[in-house]
Design an enzyme around this catalytic site. Sequence first.
Site, PDB file in Angstrom:
ATOM      1  N   LYS A 130       0.831  -1.216   0.000  1.00 54.31           N
ATOM      2  CA  LYS A 130       0.000   0.000   0.000  1.00 54.31           C
ATOM      3  C   LYS A 130       0.864   1.264   0.000  1.00 54.31           C
ATOM      4  O   LYS A 130       2.029   1.237   0.372  1.00 54.31           O
ATOM      5  CB  LYS A 130      -0.987  -0.035   1.173  1.00 54.31           C
ATOM      6  CG  LYS A 130      -2.125  -1.008   0.836  1.00 54.31           C
ATOM      7  CD  LYS A 130      -3.271  -0.994   1.784  1.00 54.31           C
ATOM      8  CE  LYS A 130      -4.350  -1.951   1.238  1.00 54.31           C
ATOM      9  NZ  LYS A 130      -5.366  -2.277   2.225  1.00 54.31           N
ATOM     10  N   ARG A 188      -3.422 -10.256   4.468  1.00 44.37           N
ATOM     11  CA  ARG A 188      -3.804 -10.283   3.048  1.00 44.37           C
ATOM     12  C   ARG A 188      -2.636  -9.705   2.262  1.00 44.37           C
ATOM     13  O   ARG A 188      -2.317  -8.529   2.409  1.00 44.37           O
ATOM     14  CB  ARG A 188      -5.074  -9.452   2.850  1.00 44.37           C
ATOM     15  CG  ARG A 188      -5.588  -9.410   1.416  1.00 44.37           C
ATOM     16  CD  ARG A 188      -6.830  -8.516   1.332  1.00 44.37           C
ATOM     17  NE  ARG A 188      -7.362  -8.479  -0.018  1.00 44.37           N
ATOM     18  CZ  ARG A 188      -6.901  -7.694  -0.998  1.00 44.37           C
ATOM     19  NH1 ARG A 188      -5.875  -6.883  -0.779  1.00 44.37           N
ATOM     20  NH2 ARG A 188      -7.443  -7.730  -2.194  1.00 44.37           N
TER      21      ARG A 188
HETATM   22  N1  HH2 Z   1      -7.290  -3.954   0.497  1.00 47.04           N
HETATM   23  C1  HH2 Z   1      -7.578  -3.931  -0.816  1.00 47.04           C
HETATM   24  C2  HH2 Z   1      -8.629  -4.702  -1.320  1.00 47.04           C
HETATM   25  N2  HH2 Z   1      -9.349  -5.508  -0.516  1.00 47.04           N
HETATM   26  N3  HH2 Z   1      -9.776  -6.396   1.628  1.00 47.04           N
HETATM   27  C3  HH2 Z   1      -9.498  -6.440   2.938  1.00 47.04           C
HETATM   28  N4  HH2 Z   1     -10.196  -7.249   3.748  1.00 47.04           N
HETATM   29  N5  HH2 Z   1      -8.491  -5.682   3.484  1.00 47.04           N
HETATM   30  C4  HH2 Z   1      -7.746  -4.840   2.731  1.00 47.04           C
HETATM   31  O1  HH2 Z   1      -6.845  -4.149   3.295  1.00 47.04           O
HETATM   32  C5  HH2 Z   1      -8.007  -4.762   1.326  1.00 47.04           C
HETATM   33  C6  HH2 Z   1      -9.059  -5.560   0.800  1.00 47.04           C
HETATM   34  C7  HH2 Z   1      -6.774  -3.096  -1.744  1.00 47.04           C
HETATM   35  O2  HH2 Z   1      -5.705  -3.799  -2.284  1.00 47.04           O
HETATM   36  P1  HH2 Z   1      -5.678  -4.531  -3.723  1.00 47.04           P
HETATM   37  O3  HH2 Z   1      -6.716  -5.582  -3.818  1.00 47.04           O
HETATM   38  O4  HH2 Z   1      -4.296  -5.017  -3.968  1.00 47.04           O
HETATM   39  O5  HH2 Z   1      -5.926  -3.379  -4.763  1.00 47.04           O
HETATM   40  P2  HH2 Z   1      -7.201  -2.896  -5.570  1.00 47.04           P
HETATM   41  O6  HH2 Z   1      -8.251  -2.524  -4.598  1.00 47.04           O
HETATM   42  O7  HH2 Z   1      -6.669  -1.720  -6.370  1.00 47.04           O
HETATM   43  O8  HH2 Z   1      -7.660  -4.027  -6.443  1.00 47.04           O
END
Ligand code: HH2
Length: 247
Positions: free
Chosen positions: A196, A231
Amino acid sequence: MGVLNVTPDSFSDGGCWLDPEAAVAHGLALASEGADVVDVGGESTRPGAVAVTVDEELRRVVPVISALVGRVRVSVDTRKAEVAEAALAAGATIVNDVSATLHEVAAAHGAGWVAMHMRGTPATMQQHAVYDDVVAEVREFLVQRAEKAAAAGVGEIWIDPGLGFAKTTDHNLSLLRRVDELVATGIPVLIGASRKSFIGRLTGDAAVDDRLEGSLAAAVWAIDKGVAMVRVHDVRPTVQAARLVAA
Ligand code: HH2
């Protein structure tokens, strides 16, 4: 929990796994590297992300989930009841719910449910990053949601402070520094720090593909404080780090 974003625009792996075959292969690779859960998402929730339609999100995630089910435990990362329903019908067993509102869908399917804290939507959330005591406010919100879900019949409940979702770097650091206050609720805690932007900011503006070491430090910190699941995008190194902490 290994991250599998079937999206063109996720902040760190957007476009990498949009092809269903590539997505399934990556999900299986995450499982073989030691992920207990593969988290399949079809909509980016990065700050300012554009929402996708239900049909498009279903088209992205359902075939990938169907192919992974039976080979690894699958969660679906969604804010939409229709997508959660279809994912559970396809064999996913956890709803990773960044809206913290889909507990009834999880209850109806006997599935697990993650309540994540956010304010507003991904498009607006950074305007809502104002708290008197971020840790106390996030904890109160999550405990209330967990109680509501338990009353609705959800048997497996996780809480997640939602690092980066309506949070400044200082808020993220407070939530990590005092994550033991979430652990003390007795509800299993999930945390997602991986790659992040606050990690980039704290490591000399490291680019998104250069945040592994900072991500590992955050994961190790969280695990040492009693967080039950992390995660992450980089499963193999995180599993190695977690094994060392456990030992
Ligand atoms: N962060 C993201 C997405 N889903 N779910 C949970 N439970 N906790 C988190 O911190 C979280 C999440 C954001 O990360 P990412 O999926 O890599 O990116 P994007 O939202 O751009 O797909």
